[in-house]
Motif scaffolding. Structure first.
Motif, PDB file in Angstrom:
ATOM      1  N   UNK A   1       0.842  -1.196   0.000  1.00 45.09           N
ATOM      2  CA  UNK A   1       0.000   0.000   0.000  1.00 45.09           C
ATOM      3  C   UNK A   1       0.878   1.248   0.000  1.00 45.09           C
TER       4      UNK A   1
ATOM      5  N   UNK B   1       0.406   5.328   1.108  1.00 50.20           N
ATOM      6  CA  UNK B   1      -0.412   6.337   1.768  1.00 50.20           C
ATOM      7  C   UNK B   1       0.344   7.658   1.739  1.00 50.20           C
TER       8      UNK B   1
ATOM      9  N   UNK C   1       0.749  11.294   4.033  1.00 48.52           N
ATOM     10  CA  UNK C   1       0.454  11.951   5.305  1.00 48.52           C
ATOM     11  C   UNK C   1       0.813  13.414   5.192  1.00 48.52           C
TER      12      UNK C   1
ATOM     13  N   UNK D   1      -3.745  10.999   7.193  1.00 49.92           N
ATOM     14  CA  UNK D   1      -3.215   9.840   6.473  1.00 49.92           C
ATOM     15  C   UNK D   1      -4.252   9.403   5.448  1.00 49.92           C
TER      16      UNK D   1
ATOM     17  N   UNK E   1      -5.137   7.059   1.872  1.00 48.46           N
ATOM     18  CA  UNK E   1      -4.790   5.951   0.984  1.00 48.46           C
ATOM     19  C   UNK E   1      -4.559   6.456  -0.429  1.00 48.46           C
TER      20      UNK E   1
ATOM     21  N   UNK F   1      -3.077   0.426  -3.924  1.00 50.05           N
ATOM     22  CA  UNK F   1      -2.941  -0.886  -3.268  1.00 50.05           C
ATOM     23  C   UNK F   1      -2.649  -1.941  -4.328  1.00 50.05           C
TER      24      UNK F   1
ATOM     25  N   UNK G   1      -5.567  -1.340  -6.995  1.00 49.01           N
ATOM     26  CA  UNK G   1      -6.647  -0.423  -6.641  1.00 49.01           C
ATOM     27  C   UNK G   1      -6.059   0.982  -6.612  1.00 49.01           C
TER      28      UNK G   1
ATOM     29  N   UNK H   1      -7.804   3.802  -6.566  1.00 47.59           N
ATOM     30  CA  UNK H   1      -8.900   4.722  -6.269  1.00 47.59           C
ATOM     31  C   UNK H   1      -8.484   5.926  -5.431  1.00 47.59           C
TER      32      UNK H   1
ATOM     33  N   UNK I   1       4.111   7.290   2.679  1.00 46.33           N
ATOM     34  CA  UNK I   1       4.327   6.082   3.469  1.00 46.33           C
ATOM     35  C   UNK I   1       3.952   4.851   2.661  1.00 46.33           C
TER      36      UNK I   1
ATOM     37  N   UNK J   1       1.811  -6.092   3.710  1.00 50.20           N
ATOM     38  CA  UNK J   1       0.969  -7.000   4.500  1.00 50.20           C
ATOM     39  C   UNK J   1       1.199  -8.417   3.996  1.00 50.20           C
TER      40      UNK J   1
ATOM     41  N   UNK K   1      -0.861  -4.251   8.580  1.00 52.54           N
ATOM     42  CA  UNK K   1      -0.035  -3.513   7.627  1.00 52.54           C
ATOM     43  C   UNK K   1       1.166  -2.943   8.389  1.00 52.54           C
ATOM     44  N   UNK K   2       2.345  -3.249   7.878  1.00 53.33           N
ATOM     45  CA  UNK K   2       3.591  -2.781   8.474  1.00 53.33           C
ATOM     46  C   UNK K   2       4.103  -1.615   7.640  1.00 53.33           C
ATOM     47  N   UNK K   3       4.300  -0.490   8.310  1.00 54.20           N
ATOM     48  CA  UNK K   3       4.678   0.731   7.613  1.00 54.20           C
ATOM     49  C   UNK K   3       6.192   0.936   7.597  1.00 54.20           C
ATOM     50  N   UNK K   4       6.651   1.544   6.509  1.00 58.73           N
ATOM     51  CA  UNK K   4       8.015   2.012   6.455  1.00 58.73           C
ATOM     52  C   UNK K   4       8.129   3.376   7.112  1.00 58.73           C
TER      53      UNK K   4
ATOM     54  N   UNK L   1      -3.010   2.605  15.537  1.00 63.23           N
ATOM     55  CA  UNK L   1      -1.597   2.758  15.245  1.00 63.23           C
ATOM     56  C   UNK L   1      -0.997   3.855  16.127  1.00 63.23           C
TER      57      UNK L   1
ATOM     58  N   UNK M   1       7.299   5.808  10.838  1.00 61.98           N
ATOM     59  CA  UNK M   1       6.026   5.386  10.293  1.00 61.98           C
ATOM     60  C   UNK M   1       5.112   4.882  11.399  1.00 61.98           C
ATOM     61  N   UNK M   2       3.804   4.829  11.142  1.00 66.03           N
ATOM     62  CA  UNK M   2       2.874   4.288  12.149  1.00 66.03           C
ATOM     63  C   UNK M   2       3.174   2.817  12.427  1.00 66.03           C
ATOM     64  N   UNK M   3       2.981   2.407  13.672  1.00 64.98           N
ATOM     65  CA  UNK M   3       3.187   1.020  14.073  1.00 64.98           C
ATOM     66  C   UNK M   3       1.917   0.503  14.735  1.00 64.98           C
TER      67      UNK M   3
ATOM     68  N   UNK N   1      -3.527   6.937  15.941  1.00 60.29           N
ATOM     69  CA  UNK N   1      -4.507   6.929  14.857  1.00 60.29           C
ATOM     70  C   UNK N   1      -5.397   5.710  14.991  1.00 60.29           C
TER      71      UNK N   1
ATOM     72  N   UNK O   1      -7.642  -1.572   2.395  1.00 67.11           N
ATOM     73  CA  UNK O   1      -7.040  -0.251   2.535  1.00 67.11           C
ATOM     74  C   UNK O   1      -7.568   0.379   3.815  1.00 67.11           C
ATOM     75  N   UNK O   2      -6.673   1.004   4.572  1.00 66.41           N
ATOM     76  CA  UNK O   2      -7.049   1.588   5.856  1.00 66.41           C
ATOM     77  C   UNK O   2      -7.612   2.991   5.660  1.00 66.41           C
ATOM     78  N   UNK O   3      -8.730   3.255   6.316  1.00 63.38           N
ATOM     79  CA  UNK O   3      -9.284   4.602   6.396  1.00 63.38           C
ATOM     80  C   UNK O   3      -8.955   5.099   7.801  1.00 63.38           C
ATOM     81  N   UNK O   4      -8.157   6.147   7.885  1.00 65.31           N
ATOM     82  CA  UNK O   4      -7.642   6.620   9.162  1.00 65.31           C
ATOM     83  C   UNK O   4      -8.476   7.746   9.734  1.00 65.31           C
ATOM     84  N   UNK O   5      -8.516   7.787  11.076  1.00 69.07           N
ATOM     85  CA  UNK O   5      -9.000   8.974  11.751  1.00 69.07           C
ATOM     86  C   UNK O   5      -7.952  10.070  11.654  1.00 69.07           C
TER      87      UNK O   5
END
Lengths: 113, 112
Positions: A33, A35, A37, A43, A45, A48, A56, A58, A91, A95, A102-105, B36, B43-45, B89, B99-103
């Motif tokens: 994915x 994202x 920020x 954050x 999307x 994907x 995706x 979108x 970001x 996964x 989901x593990x972020x960089x 997260x 990055x977010x964890x 978050x 796909x994550x929709x974040x606050x």
């Protein structure tokens, strides 16, 4: 093993230039994915990839944004003709096939002057 | 339909306090709700996550409470420590193609 890595960590570019951002996912992870920020938008999307399926797209904000994933591993996000509003932290997350996590960089901070 | 609303925007508590962060969602198709934690420059964890078939999940000092009928969920941090100071978050997704929709995020500061 190693986590998700992204390069460069920082990128400063001039308005109108093209930039490429790279993501190396965790080995064996099938989903990837992107994202964005930013201060005003939080954050959000972008795109994907899952295995060999069509991505995706979108969340891509305009046709200046594109991404590809080669060989089911490394991904590159390309922004053409950068604008100042593209300034943000980009970001990447990956996964695995047997997890919902989901593990972020660490992200790439893009600044468009 | 895709929004996740998070509050408060910022929170200051004393060490040992119990900060509570709340989120609300609209899309009933969401079936995965992670929290997260993000430190500056990182990055977010993933901290903890819940599915809608349970009303509460606890991992260490972190607890998620989930109210499916109200479409709300919250994070509680027990015995908060200065090292918990970070941005939190909430997010929501569908398990398939998630796909994550974040606050909007909550900046937490725990004072010593």
């Amino acid at each position: 093993g190693a986590g998700v890595s992204q390069s460069p960590s920082n990128k400063v570019t001039e308005k109108g230039k093209d930039v490429e951002l790279r993501c190396d996912p965790i080995s064996g992870h099938t989903a990837l994915y992107w994202y964005r920020q930013s201060l005003g938008q939080g954050l959000e999307f972008l795109i994907y990839f899952q295995g060999n399926s069509a991505p995706d797209k979108s969340g891509l904000p305009s046709d200046r944004f594109s991404a590809e994933r080669t060989g089911g591993s490394v991904s590159t996000l390309t922004i053409q003709r950068t604008q100042q509003e593209d300034s943000a932290v980009y970001l990447c997350a990956s996964e695995g096939p047997s997890t919902d996590t989901q593990y972020f960089g660490p992200g790439t901070r893009l600044t468009v002057l | 339909q895709q929004q996740v609303k998070q509050s408060p925007q910022s929170l200051i508590v004393q060490k040992g306090g119990i900060p509570i962060i709340n989120c609300a969602y609209e899309n009933t198709a969401f079936d995965y709700f992670p929290w997260y934690q993000q430190f500056p420059g990182k990055g977010p964890a993933l901290l903890i996550a819940i599915r809608p078939d349970v009303s509460e999940k606890k991992e260490g000092r972190f607890t998620i409470s989930f109210n499916k009928s109200a479409k709300q969920f919250s994070l509680h941090i027990m015995d908060s420590q200065p090292g918990d100071s970070a941005t939190y978050f909430c997010a929501a997704s569908k398990i398939q193609g998630g796909k994550l929709i974040f606050g909007q995020g909550t900046e937490l500061s725990v004072k010593p």
